[in-house]
Design an enzyme around this catalytic site. Sequence first.
Site, short mmCIF file in Angstrom:
data_model
loop_
_atom_site.label_atom_id
_atom_site.label_comp_id
_atom_site.label_asym_id
_atom_site.label_seq_id
_atom_site.Cartn_x
_atom_site.Cartn_y
_atom_site.Cartn_z
N ASP A 137 -12.32 -36.18 -1.85
CA ASP A 137 -13.71 -35.30 -1.53
C ASP A 137 -13.47 -37.00 -0.64
O ASP A 137 -14.33 -36.87 -0.02
CB ASP A 137 -14.21 -36.56 -2.93
CG ASP A 137 -13.82 -35.40 -4.02
OD1 ASP A 137 -14.23 -35.90 -5.45
OD2 ASP A 137 -14.59 -33.74 -3.62
N HIS A 152 -8.28 -42.35 -8.61
CA HIS A 152 -7.75 -40.81 -9.40
C HIS A 152 -6.84 -41.52 -9.95
O HIS A 152 -6.34 -41.76 -10.38
CB HIS A 152 -7.23 -40.72 -8.64
CG HIS A 152 -7.07 -38.67 -8.49
ND1 HIS A 152 -6.51 -38.44 -9.63
CD2 HIS A 152 -7.59 -38.02 -8.54
CE1 HIS A 152 -6.92 -36.89 -9.35
NE2 HIS A 152 -7.77 -36.51 -8.49
C1 SDX Z 1 -11.82 -35.39 -8.22
O1 SDX Z 1 -9.07 -35.61 -12.95
C2 SDX Z 1 -8.95 -34.83 -11.24
O2 SDX Z 1 -8.32 -34.55 -10.69
C3 SDX Z 1 -10.41 -34.36 -10.65
C4 SDX Z 1 -10.29 -34.69 -9.10
C5 SDX Z 1 -9.77 -33.12 -9.37
O3 SDX Z 1 -9.83 -32.38 -8.17
O4 SDX Z 1 -10.53 -32.31 -10.34
O5 SDX Z 1 -8.66 -35.47 -8.11
C6 SDX Z 1 -11.18 -34.13 -8.14
O6 SDX Z 1 -12.81 -35.33 -9.22
C7 SDX Z 1 -11.17 -37.15 -7.42
C8 SDX Z 1 -11.55 -38.35 -7.65
C9 SDX Z 1 -13.58 -38.41 -7.22
N1 SDX Z 1 -14.41 -39.49 -7.60
C10 SDX Z 1 -14.14 -40.67 -6.89
O7 SDX Z 1 -14.22 -40.74 -5.48
C11 SDX Z 1 -15.72 -41.52 -7.39
C12 SDX Z 1 -14.20 -42.82 -6.86
N2 SDX Z 1 -13.10 -43.17 -7.57
C13 SDX Z 1 -13.57 -43.58 -8.39
O8 SDX Z 1 -15.02 -44.11 -9.50
C14 SDX Z 1 -12.29 -43.39 -9.71
O9 SDX Z 1 -11.11 -44.02 -9.24
C15 SDX Z 1 -12.16 -42.58 -10.98
C16 SDX Z 1 -13.24 -42.29 -11.51
C17 SDX Z 1 -11.15 -41.65 -9.76
C18 SDX Z 1 -11.11 -42.82 -11.50
O10 SDX Z 1 -10.91 -44.12 -12.60
P1 SDX Z 1 -10.05 -44.51 -12.84
O11 SDX Z 1 -8.48 -44.18 -12.27
O12 SDX Z 1 -9.84 -45.02 -14.45
O13 SDX Z 1 -9.93 -46.15 -12.23
P2 SDX Z 1 -10.41 -47.24 -12.99
O14 SDX Z 1 -11.77 -46.98 -13.99
O15 SDX Z 1 -9.19 -47.73 -13.98
O16 SDX Z 1 -10.28 -49.05 -12.06
C19 SDX Z 1 -8.95 -49.10 -11.94
C20 SDX Z 1 -9.27 -50.53 -11.18
C21 SDX Z 1 -10.85 -51.34 -11.40
O17 SDX Z 1 -10.48 -52.37 -11.61
P3 SDX Z 1 -9.99 -53.34 -12.26
O18 SDX Z 1 -11.15 -53.30 -13.49
O19 SDX Z 1 -8.84 -53.50 -12.48
O20 SDX Z 1 -10.55 -54.99 -11.56
O21 SDX Z 1 -9.72 -49.94 -9.77
C22 SDX Z 1 -10.60 -50.66 -9.43
C23 SDX Z 1 -11.90 -50.23 -10.69
O22 SDX Z 1 -12.91 -51.11 -10.85
N3 SDX Z 1 -11.29 -48.58 -9.18
C24 SDX Z 1 -12.14 -49.15 -8.00
C25 SDX Z 1 -12.22 -47.90 -7.21
N4 SDX Z 1 -11.90 -47.10 -8.16
C26 SDX Z 1 -11.17 -47.83 -9.29
N5 SDX Z 1 -12.44 -49.45 -7.11
C27 SDX Z 1 -13.28 -49.77 -6.15
N6 SDX Z 1 -13.76 -48.46 -5.46
C28 SDX Z 1 -13.05 -47.36 -6.18
N7 SDX Z 1 -13.28 -46.07 -6.20
#
Ligand code: SDX
Length: 390
Positions: free
Chosen positions: A328, A271
Amino acid sequence: QTGLTALDYGFVNTAATKSKITYIDGDEGILRYRGYPIEQLAAGSTYLEVAWLLIYGELPTADQLGEFDERIRRHTLLHEDLKRFFSALPHTAHPMSVISSALSALSTYYESGADPHDPEHVELTTIRLLAKLPVIAAYAHKKSLGQAFLYPDNKLSFVDNFLKLNFGNMAEDYEINPVLSTALDRLLILHADHEQNASTSTVRLVGSTGANLYASISAGINALSGPLHGGANEAVLEMLGRIQDSGEGVKRFVERVKNKEDGVKLMGFGHRVYKNYDPRAKLVKESATEVLQALGVKDPMLDLAMELEQLALEDDYFKERRLYPNVDFYTGVIYKAMGFPTRMFTVLFAIGRLPGWIAHWREMNLDPQNKIGRPQQLYIGEPERDLPQR
Ligand code: SDX
């Protein structure tokens, strides 16, 4: 490319959006609507009461809530011409595309000539949206099934009317299932608002240009549809299905996520704000077990989701990155048990989020001091340079 960051330029973001609607503490896993903790609202309120709270800022009196409910019931009918709109779309259309287009179409019945920001008009538009979006959503569902659209039944509660529109049919009476009604009402509360998430920021920005509420909500629906945002609830079920069908097992899948093979992610985890357990995910997980038991549904997907969660929570890769289940992760298992197809999951998220979107649009656009939105940029491109002599 410069390797410098915003802080190196002394860039401090003082332009953060100010709002009185929702408070989140990402480290502590706190979520409050107008100061009320989500746990208390999920346990003791209703979706319509929460909608009023988010939009008007205080809990409604019993009379106010009764009148609000009554007004919404009286606005559930769609113009008969609008129903023909659905026949122009293929039955394979994604319901999120259907409802965002139908909302833009809806504005053509009500917005011509009106001042979209006139308070009286905004009150009526608020009621129309709350009343008609669930009907449009149910019609998108029926369209995908090739089934006849039902008329709303205004003797029923908001949630029961919605369930009947989705699962009732012309050939037999629809029997209300209180387990479904209670569970769905609670899920709608949990989705009702979440501060400046991508779709809400979209609604605020579009509204700040003077665009009407229908156009702004339609834009918000499109933002929500992305798999990184609301579309994740659909993507979680697809991910669980792939793990199940491939027989690869959760351990192998988690290894693939950690190695970032083909960009695979653990959908429903992580998140932008919560770097702790999403309080909503905790409540949804409790609900999932209760609802499936009450419905007598045994879904291996729930066990698979719990096994996946357990493995990830114990793994340093996820702990170091502070990745926890978000709202989710478990919702899809419940929606599936209710009988909704996977592609309707994000539509249910949109219905839940509608009062929040409306509240934020009103907060930004009914205040005469508010200006058109213009996100700040920090230019990190090329310095001035001349065209080569030709
Ligand atoms: C919602 O904003 C809100 O409030 C949204 C929401 C709402 O109520 O409106 O809460 C609803 O959208 C919830 C989120 C739903 N999305 C997902 O579940 C999709 C999977 N999650 C990711 O895509 C990700 O976690 C995000 C997009 C939700 C958040 O991304 P961030 O905070 O920008 O994290 P990041 O991309 O900076 O990642 C940091 C690290 C990275 O690894 P490194 O490059 O440091 O090695 O964490 C890893 C990312 O690769 N990572 C994940 C991951 N999420 C982040 N690795 C594996 N699986 C994941 N889900």
